[in-house]
Design a protein around this motif. Structure first.
Motif, PDB file in Angstrom:
ATOM      1  N   SER A  14       0.843  -1.199   0.000  1.00 13.54           N
ATOM      2  CA  SER A  14       0.000   0.000   0.000  1.00 13.54           C
ATOM      3  C   SER A  14       0.871   1.239   0.000  1.00 13.54           C
ATOM      4  CB  SER A  14      -0.874   0.041   1.255  1.00 13.54           C
ATOM      5  OG  SER A  14      -1.705  -1.080   1.323  1.00 13.54           O
ATOM      6  N   ASN A  15       0.452   2.224  -0.749  1.00 14.58           N
ATOM      7  CA  ASN A  15       1.093   3.523  -0.706  1.00 14.58           C
ATOM      8  C   ASN A  15      -0.012   4.551  -0.504  1.00 14.58           C
ATOM      9  OD1 ASN A  15       2.116   6.160  -1.937  1.00 14.58           O
ATOM     10  ND2 ASN A  15       3.979   4.942  -1.685  1.00 14.58           N
ATOM     11  N   MET A  19      -0.073   7.949  -2.568  1.00 18.50           N
ATOM     12  CA  MET A  19      -0.574   7.854  -3.941  1.00 18.50           C
ATOM     13  C   MET A  19      -1.968   7.226  -4.002  1.00 18.50           C
ATOM     14  SD  MET A  19       1.633   9.076  -6.055  1.00 18.50           S
ATOM     15  CE  MET A  19       2.502  10.245  -5.037  1.00 18.50           C
ATOM     16  N   VAL A  27      -2.705   3.972  -3.682  1.00 17.19           N
ATOM     17  CA  VAL A  27      -2.623   2.776  -4.523  1.00 17.19           C
ATOM     18  C   VAL A  27      -2.291   1.562  -3.664  1.00 17.19           C
ATOM     19  CG1 VAL A  27      -1.410   1.676  -6.452  1.00 17.19           C
ATOM     20  CG2 VAL A  27      -1.853   4.131  -6.498  1.00 17.19           C
ATOM     21  N   GLU A  28      -2.991   0.480  -3.898  1.00 20.59           N
ATOM     22  CA  GLU A  28      -2.714  -0.810  -3.277  1.00 20.59           C
ATOM     23  C   GLU A  28      -2.582  -1.852  -4.364  1.00 20.59           C
ATOM     24  OE1 GLU A  28      -4.702  -0.839   1.094  1.00 20.59           O
ATOM     25  OE2 GLU A  28      -5.994  -1.504  -0.546  1.00 20.59           O
ATOM     26  N   ARG A  52      10.391  -2.250 -12.886  1.00 26.28           N
ATOM     27  CA  ARG A  52       9.042  -2.265 -13.457  1.00 26.28           C
ATOM     28  C   ARG A  52       8.714  -3.657 -13.981  1.00 26.28           C
ATOM     29  NH1 ARG A  52       6.743  -1.364 -18.986  1.00 26.28           N
ATOM     30  NH2 ARG A  52       8.832  -2.068 -19.460  1.00 26.28           N
ATOM     31  N   LEU A  74       0.830   3.062 -14.044  1.00 27.23           N
ATOM     32  CA  LEU A  74       2.230   3.445 -14.240  1.00 27.23           C
ATOM     33  C   LEU A  74       2.381   4.535 -15.301  1.00 27.23           C
ATOM     34  CD1 LEU A  74       4.056  -0.010 -14.047  1.00 27.23           C
ATOM     35  CD2 LEU A  74       3.881   1.760 -12.279  1.00 27.23           C
ATOM     36  N   ARG A 102       1.796   7.432 -12.948  1.00 28.94           N
ATOM     37  CA  ARG A 102       2.678   7.441 -11.780  1.00 28.94           C
ATOM     38  C   ARG A 102       3.811   6.430 -11.982  1.00 28.94           C
ATOM     39  NH1 ARG A 102       0.416  11.639 -10.640  1.00 28.94           N
ATOM     40  NH2 ARG A 102      -1.176  11.899  -9.064  1.00 28.94           N
ATOM     41  N   LEU A 133       5.889   4.571  -9.177  1.00 32.47           N
ATOM     42  CA  LEU A 133       5.359   3.468  -8.373  1.00 32.47           C
ATOM     43  C   LEU A 133       6.050   2.145  -8.704  1.00 32.47           C
ATOM     44  CD1 LEU A 133       1.548   4.280  -8.262  1.00 32.47           C
ATOM     45  CD2 LEU A 133       3.139   4.224  -6.324  1.00 32.47           C
ATOM     46  N   THR A 192       8.861   2.256  -6.339  1.00 29.41           N
ATOM     47  CA  THR A 192       8.354   2.185  -4.972  1.00 29.41           C
ATOM     48  C   THR A 192       7.983   0.758  -4.608  1.00 29.41           C
ATOM     49  OG1 THR A 192       7.528   4.445  -5.073  1.00 29.41           O
ATOM     50  CG2 THR A 192       6.518   3.012  -3.424  1.00 29.41           C
ATOM     51  N   PHE A 193       7.158   0.132  -5.435  1.00 26.06           N
ATOM     52  CA  PHE A 193       6.726  -1.238  -5.153  1.00 26.06           C
ATOM     53  C   PHE A 193       7.814  -2.251  -5.519  1.00 26.06           C
ATOM     54  CE2 PHE A 193       2.122   0.315  -5.723  1.00 26.06           C
ATOM     55  CZ  PHE A 193       1.986   0.563  -4.369  1.00 26.06           C
TER      56      PHE A 193
END
Length: 108
Positions: A24-25, A28, A30-31, A60, A79, A82, A85, A88-89
Motif C-alpha cells: 500500500s502507498n 498515492m 494505490v494498493e 518495473r 504506471l 505514476r 510506483l 516504490t513497489f
C-alpha cells in the motif's frame, strides 16, 4: 484502488501456492497484491539490472511479473500516470525476495 477483505479472500483462493503480499502507498492512494518473486523472476531480473539498456525498466518488469491484483495490464495504466510506483513497489519486492543489507558477517 482499495483492495477489500473480500478481494483478498478471493485472491488468496485463486493463488493458494503463492506467498502473497499487500503493498500500500497511502500518499498515492494505490494498493497492489504481489506474489513473492521466485527463482524464475529473479533469474530474469538480475541480468536486466546489470544491462545498461534494460536497467531503467528492471524494477518495473519485476513488478509486472509479480503483480496479482490489479492485473498487470491494468496496472500499466497506473504506471502511465505514476511511473515512480514501479520503483516504490519494486523496492519492496526486492526485500520480499530476500535482498537485505541487514546481514551480519564475521570472519572465522
Amino acid at each position: 484502488m482499495p483492495i477489500t477483505d473480500a478481494d483478498l479472500a478471493r485472491i488468496k483462493a485463486e493463488h493458494p501456492d503463492h506467498e502473497l503480499h499487500l503493498l500500500s502507498n497511502a500518499e498515492m492512494g494505490v494498493e497492489v497484491v504481489v506474489k513473492a518473486p521466485g527463482p524464475a523472476e529473479w533469474k530474469v531480473f538480475r541480468p536486466s539490472q546489470s544491462d545498461d539498456l534494460k536497467k531503467p525498466t528492471a524494477l518495473r518488469d519485476l513488478l509486472l511479473c509479480c503483480i496479482v491484483e490489479p492485473p498487470a495490464q491494468a496496472f500499466m495504466a497506473v504506471l502511465g500516470h505514476r511511473p515512480g510506483l514501479a520503483e516504490t513497489f519494486g523496492a519492496e519486492l526486492l526485500e520480499i525476495g530476500g535482498l537485505s543489507r541487514d546481514t551480519i558477517r564475521r570472519k572465522l
